[in-house]
Scaffold this motif. Structure first.
Motif, PDB file in Angstrom:
ATOM      1  N   SER A  97     -29.644  24.917 -19.430  1.00  0.00           N
ATOM      2  CA  SER A  97     -30.594  25.829 -18.792  1.00  0.00           C
ATOM      3  C   SER A  97     -30.395  27.251 -19.305  1.00  0.00           C
ATOM      4  N   LYS A  98     -31.376  27.732 -20.059  1.00  0.00           N
ATOM      5  CA  LYS A  98     -31.275  29.115 -20.545  1.00  0.00           C
ATOM      6  C   LYS A  98     -31.421  30.076 -19.366  1.00  0.00           C
ATOM      7  N   ALA A  99     -32.176  29.661 -18.337  1.00  0.00           N
ATOM      8  CA  ALA A  99     -32.307  30.505 -17.148  1.00  0.00           C
ATOM      9  C   ALA A  99     -30.923  30.703 -16.528  1.00  0.00           C
ATOM     10  N   VAL A 138     -41.075  40.202 -28.494  1.00  0.00           N
ATOM     11  CA  VAL A 138     -40.385  39.315 -27.546  1.00  0.00           C
ATOM     12  C   VAL A 138     -40.025  37.969 -28.181  1.00  0.00           C
ATOM     13  N   VAL A 139     -39.114  37.294 -27.493  1.00  0.00           N
ATOM     14  CA  VAL A 139     -38.772  35.919 -27.844  1.00  0.00           C
ATOM     15  C   VAL A 139     -39.101  35.090 -26.618  1.00  0.00           C
ATOM     16  N   VAL A 140     -39.855  34.020 -26.819  1.00  0.00           N
ATOM     17  CA  VAL A 140     -40.199  33.134 -25.698  1.00  0.00           C
ATOM     18  C   VAL A 140     -39.337  31.882 -25.825  1.00  0.00           C
ATOM     19  N   LYS A 141     -38.597  31.579 -24.757  1.00  0.00           N
ATOM     20  CA  LYS A 141     -37.659  30.443 -24.815  1.00  0.00           C
ATOM     21  C   LYS A 141     -37.934  29.446 -23.698  1.00  0.00           C
ATOM     22  N   ALA A 142     -38.096  28.195 -24.076  1.00  0.00           N
ATOM     23  CA  ALA A 142     -38.130  27.143 -23.063  1.00  0.00           C
ATOM     24  C   ALA A 142     -36.731  27.087 -22.460  1.00  0.00           C
ATOM     25  N   GLY A 150     -37.410  25.053 -29.113  1.00  0.00           N
ATOM     26  CA  GLY A 150     -38.054  25.680 -27.957  1.00  0.00           C
ATOM     27  C   GLY A 150     -37.888  27.187 -27.901  1.00  0.00           C
ATOM     28  N   VAL A 151     -37.609  27.815 -29.054  1.00  0.00           N
ATOM     29  CA  VAL A 151     -37.461  29.278 -29.086  1.00  0.00           C
ATOM     30  C   VAL A 151     -38.460  29.817 -30.104  1.00  0.00           C
ATOM     31  N   VAL A 152     -39.320  30.720 -29.653  1.00  0.00           N
ATOM     32  CA  VAL A 152     -40.294  31.298 -30.583  1.00  0.00           C
ATOM     33  C   VAL A 152     -40.093  32.815 -30.635  1.00  0.00           C
ATOM     34  N   ILE A 182     -38.441  35.070 -21.042  1.00  0.00           N
ATOM     35  CA  ILE A 182     -39.114  36.029 -21.926  1.00  0.00           C
ATOM     36  C   ILE A 182     -38.068  37.113 -22.211  1.00  0.00           C
ATOM     37  N   GLU A 183     -37.767  37.262 -23.490  1.00  0.00           N
ATOM     38  CA  GLU A 183     -36.605  38.084 -23.822  1.00  0.00           C
ATOM     39  C   GLU A 183     -36.981  39.132 -24.863  1.00  0.00           C
ATOM     40  N   GLU A 184     -36.345  40.266 -24.782  1.00  0.00           N
ATOM     41  CA  GLU A 184     -36.548  41.310 -25.784  1.00  0.00           C
ATOM     42  C   GLU A 184     -36.033  40.809 -27.127  1.00  0.00           C
ATOM     43  N   ARG A 185     -36.808  41.037 -28.186  1.00  0.00           N
ATOM     44  CA  ARG A 185     -36.335  40.618 -29.507  1.00  0.00           C
ATOM     45  C   ARG A 185     -35.307  41.618 -30.024  1.00  0.00           C
ATOM     46  N   LEU A 186     -34.163  41.099 -30.411  1.00  0.00           N
ATOM     47  CA  LEU A 186     -33.117  41.951 -30.986  1.00  0.00           C
ATOM     48  C   LEU A 186     -33.160  41.825 -32.504  1.00  0.00           C
ATOM     49  N   ILE A 187     -32.647  42.847 -33.150  1.00  0.00           N
ATOM     50  CA  ILE A 187     -32.592  42.824 -34.613  1.00  0.00           C
ATOM     51  C   ILE A 187     -31.130  42.918 -35.028  1.00  0.00           C
ATOM     52  N   ARG A 189     -27.740  40.675 -37.468  1.00  0.00           N
ATOM     53  CA  ARG A 189     -27.307  39.485 -38.210  1.00  0.00           C
ATOM     54  C   ARG A 189     -26.613  38.537 -37.244  1.00  0.00           C
ATOM     55  N   GLU A 190     -26.851  37.237 -37.464  1.00  0.00           N
ATOM     56  CA  GLU A 190     -26.330  36.245 -36.515  1.00  0.00           C
ATOM     57  C   GLU A 190     -25.070  35.562 -37.021  1.00  0.00           C
ATOM     58  N   PHE A 191     -24.214  35.206 -36.093  1.00  0.00           N
ATOM     59  CA  PHE A 191     -23.065  34.368 -36.425  1.00  0.00           C
ATOM     60  C   PHE A 191     -22.744  33.467 -35.240  1.00  0.00           C
ATOM     61  N   TYR A 211     -28.393  28.899 -40.548  1.00  0.00           N
ATOM     62  CA  TYR A 211     -29.725  29.341 -40.992  1.00  0.00           C
ATOM     63  C   TYR A 211     -30.752  28.585 -40.181  1.00  0.00           C
ATOM     64  N   LYS A 212     -31.387  29.278 -39.238  1.00  0.00           N
ATOM     65  CA  LYS A 212     -32.241  28.598 -38.261  1.00  0.00           C
ATOM     66  C   LYS A 212     -33.631  28.249 -38.781  1.00  0.00           C
ATOM     67  N   ARG A 213     -34.183  29.119 -39.648  1.00  0.00           N
ATOM     68  CA  ARG A 213     -35.575  28.894 -40.056  1.00  0.00           C
ATOM     69  C   ARG A 213     -35.653  27.856 -41.171  1.00  0.00           C
ATOM     70  N   PRO A 221     -40.916  28.162 -39.040  1.00  0.00           N
ATOM     71  CA  PRO A 221     -40.435  27.897 -37.686  1.00  0.00           C
ATOM     72  C   PRO A 221     -38.932  27.636 -37.608  1.00  0.00           C
ATOM     73  N   ASN A 222     -38.397  27.780 -36.390  1.00  0.00           N
ATOM     74  CA  ASN A 222     -36.979  27.474 -36.142  1.00  0.00           C
ATOM     75  C   ASN A 222     -36.733  25.975 -36.256  1.00  0.00           C
ATOM     76  N   THR A 223     -35.524  25.640 -36.669  1.00  0.00           N
ATOM     77  CA  THR A 223     -35.108  24.236 -36.777  1.00  0.00           C
ATOM     78  C   THR A 223     -33.799  24.096 -35.998  1.00  0.00           C
ATOM     79  N   LEU A 280     -26.755  35.576 -27.789  1.00  0.00           N
ATOM     80  CA  LEU A 280     -28.130  35.056 -27.710  1.00  0.00           C
ATOM     81  C   LEU A 280     -28.177  33.786 -26.882  1.00  0.00           C
ATOM     82  N   GLU A 281     -27.138  32.980 -27.012  1.00  0.00           N
ATOM     83  CA  GLU A 281     -27.152  31.700 -26.295  1.00  0.00           C
ATOM     84  C   GLU A 281     -25.758  31.098 -26.285  1.00  0.00           C
ATOM     85  N   TYR A 282     -25.590  30.108 -25.409  1.00  0.00           N
ATOM     86  CA  TYR A 282     -24.389  29.277 -25.435  1.00  0.00           C
ATOM     87  C   TYR A 282     -24.804  27.853 -25.750  1.00  0.00           C
TER      88      TYR A 282
HETATM   89  P1  AMP Z   1     -31.244  30.378 -29.139  1.00  0.00           P
HETATM   90  O1  AMP Z   1     -31.490  28.896 -29.014  1.00  0.00           O
HETATM   91  O2  AMP Z   1     -31.418  31.125 -27.857  1.00  0.00           O
HETATM   92  O3  AMP Z   1     -30.043  30.744 -29.908  1.00  0.00           O
HETATM   93  O4  AMP Z   1     -32.363  30.859 -30.139  1.00  0.00           O
HETATM   94  C1  AMP Z   1     -32.525  30.285 -31.418  1.00  0.00           C
HETATM   95  C2  AMP Z   1     -32.690  31.367 -32.436  1.00  0.00           C
HETATM   96  O5  AMP Z   1     -33.769  32.226 -32.065  1.00  0.00           O
HETATM   97  C3  AMP Z   1     -31.491  32.294 -32.577  1.00  0.00           C
HETATM   98  O6  AMP Z   1     -30.521  31.787 -33.398  1.00  0.00           O
HETATM   99  C4  AMP Z   1     -32.166  33.512 -33.153  1.00  0.00           C
HETATM  100  O7  AMP Z   1     -32.418  33.350 -34.527  1.00  0.00           O
HETATM  101  C5  AMP Z   1     -33.474  33.547 -32.433  1.00  0.00           C
HETATM  102  N1  AMP Z   1     -33.346  34.379 -31.210  1.00  0.00           N
HETATM  103  C6  AMP Z   1     -33.013  33.979 -29.972  1.00  0.00           C
HETATM  104  N2  AMP Z   1     -32.987  35.010 -29.105  1.00  0.00           N
HETATM  105  C7  AMP Z   1     -33.305  36.104 -29.815  1.00  0.00           C
HETATM  106  C8  AMP Z   1     -33.455  37.490 -29.497  1.00  0.00           C
HETATM  107  N3  AMP Z   1     -33.312  37.948 -28.263  1.00  0.00           N
HETATM  108  N4  AMP Z   1     -33.791  38.322 -30.515  1.00  0.00           N
HETATM  109  C9  AMP Z   1     -33.990  37.884 -31.774  1.00  0.00           C
HETATM  110  N5  AMP Z   1     -33.876  36.579 -32.128  1.00  0.00           N
HETATM  111  C10 AMP Z   1     -33.538  35.703 -31.174  1.00  0.00           C
END
Ligand code: AMP
Ligand code: GLY
Length: 413
Positions: A97-99, A138-142, A150-152, A182-187, A189-191, A211-213, A221-223, A280-282
């Motif tokens: 649950s992302k919520a 924004v980022v929309v997440k199921a 489920g993340v756009v 509904i989340e603010e888009r951050l800019i 680098r991811e790790f 590498y998600k895309r 799209p995300n993979t 961003l997530e667990y």
């Molecule tokens: P998540 O499953 O929440 O990690 O989201 C999958 C991917 O979406 C992440 O690895 C990021 O590339 C992108 N993403 C998720 N949340 C954000 C955010 N708040 N800002 C920018 N990109 C995000």
């Protein structure tokens, strides 16, 4: 030590490969590439896994995918005195649950993107309009599990409104999209940081980048993940310690306060922004394809560390090799959309030194290896330098054939 791995993908193949160098290993159900005893029990067949444990009497059961963790397989095994690596259903909610995970981050003071959880599409639409009016993307997440799809990440308001429509109204991801974040888009680098955790403390494994895309240059799209590499040169030891202090430790403390035992791996999906590290997530299991690179960089001792994690003992550190690993995912035509073909796969019988091919979506039918999933194979190379492992991985990827194969050309670049 006898270990039973539950699962059948590339991540499980990488774990099996590593354990096979350290102990006796079994897998359920496994895949055709695994060189150990594969038992025909599916990962979601909890009664079957329990029965298999009663036959094998494993010292340790490592549960690979999130599905069985969310559904309580670790609880069931522990209740029957089998040491399970992986959280119970309550701990697995961090991923399910992302919520819930956003609530936790906020309550525990973990740095993350600002967000609003919505169960009503019109509130979600209002929030998207408000965010764009304020100049945020924004980022929309199921909220539920949608297999990494489920993340756009939305650059325009229209994209965000369409994502809400798809998830909440058309229910493309079923129940998983009933609630959205509904989340603010951050800019930045991811790790990914994979941290072994139990009540005695935690121990992080080497950092990897995923590498998600689907396409080169982070387009499309995300993979579930198209490749990974480790180490990540721009993630310093100091940043890792800071991430442990700001993200891992408060998360575990929050769980402890809620009397939720967590014996497994906490996978923190992180972004380094101009305002510091943000979570961003667990996930509550090993990353896929991060694990395929991480295991290539570990010395002997992963099985011991996972056993200690599972039994609530102090987690011994796993030695880290002075090398570099690159993993390239070979995907089926159509991925991350629907898969419509099952081409035959040809893999060279002898692979260059330092290369392993982990199988993910494969099956043997009539004596032929065929592609059955979206992500089919993972070419994982380890070498003295990033350049060397990248060259090895790509040279091998070019030798593997199946119709419609697609992979990114910029993993590790
Ligand atoms: P998540 O499953 O929440 O990690 O989201 C999958 C991917 O979406 C992440 O690895 C990021 O590339 C992108 N993403 C998720 N949340 C954000 C955010 N708040 N800002 C920018 N990109 C995000
Ligand atoms: N590679 C990201 C994940 O395992 O979810």
């Amino acid at each position: 030590m006898r270990v039973l791995v539950v699962g059948s993908g590339g991540r499980e193949h990488a774990l099996v490969w590593k354990f096979a160098q350290e102990c006796e290993v079994h897998v359920a159900p496994g895949n055709p590439g695994m060189l150990c005893e594969c038992h025909p029990v599916q990962a979601d067949d909890h009664a079957g896994v329990l029965w298999l444990c009663s036959q094998l009497l494993p010292d340790l059961v490592v549960i690979g995918p999130e599905g069985p963790l969310v559904a309580g397989l670790a609880d069931l095994l522990r209740a029957n005195n089998f040491p399970a690596f992986g959280p119970g259903a309550k701990g697995a909610k961090l991923e399910a649950s992302k919520a819930f995970s956003k609530e936790l981050m906020s309550a525990a003071g973990v740095p993350t993107a600002k967000s609003l959880t919505c169960t009503n599409p019109s509130f979600a639409i209002d929030e998207v309009r408000r965010m764009f009016a304020e100049g945020h993307q924004v980022v929309v997440k199921a909220s539920g599990n949608a297999l990494g799809k489920g993340v756009v990440v939305c650059e325009t308001e229209d994209e965000a409104l369409e994502a809400i429509q798809t998830m909440m109204v058309k229910r493309q991801f079923g129940e998983a999209g009933e609630t959205v974040v509904i989340e603010e888009r951050l800019i930045g680098r991811e790790f990914s940081l994979l941290t072994l955790c139990n009540e005695t403390g935690y121990h992080s494994l080497p950092v990897a980048q995923d590498y998600k895309r689907i396409f080169d240059g982070d387009q499309g799209p995300n993979t579930g993940g198209m490749g990974s590499y480790s180490p990540v040169s721009w993630v310093s030891e100091e940043l890792i310690r800071e991430t442990e202090e700001l993200v891992v430790a408060p998360t575990l403390q929050f769980l402890r306060n809620q009397i939720i035992q967590f014996r497994g791996v906490l996978f923190s999906g992180l972004m380094l922004t101009s305002d510091g590290v943000k979570c961003l997530e667990y996930n509550v299991r090993f990353g896929d394809p991060e694990t395929q690179s991480v295991v290539r960089r570990l010395g002997t001792g992963l099985a011991d560390a996972l056993l200690a994690t599972a039994t609530g003992e102090q987690i011994p550190p796993v030695p880290i090799l002075d090398n570099h690993a690159v993993t390239v995912v070979l995907a089926n035509a159509g991925y991350p959309g629907a898969i419509t073909s099952n081409p035959e796969i040809s893999i060279p019988t002898s692979l260059p030194e330092g290369v392993e091919v982990f199988q993910a979506g494969t099956k043997v039918v009539d004596g032929k290896l065929i592609a059955t999933g979206g992500r089919v194979l993972n070419v994982s190379a380890a070498g003295a330098t990033l350049e060397e492992s990248k060259t090895l991985a790509y040279k091998t990827a070019e030798l593997i054939r199946f119709e419609g194969v697609q992979f990114r050309n910029d993993i590790g670049r």
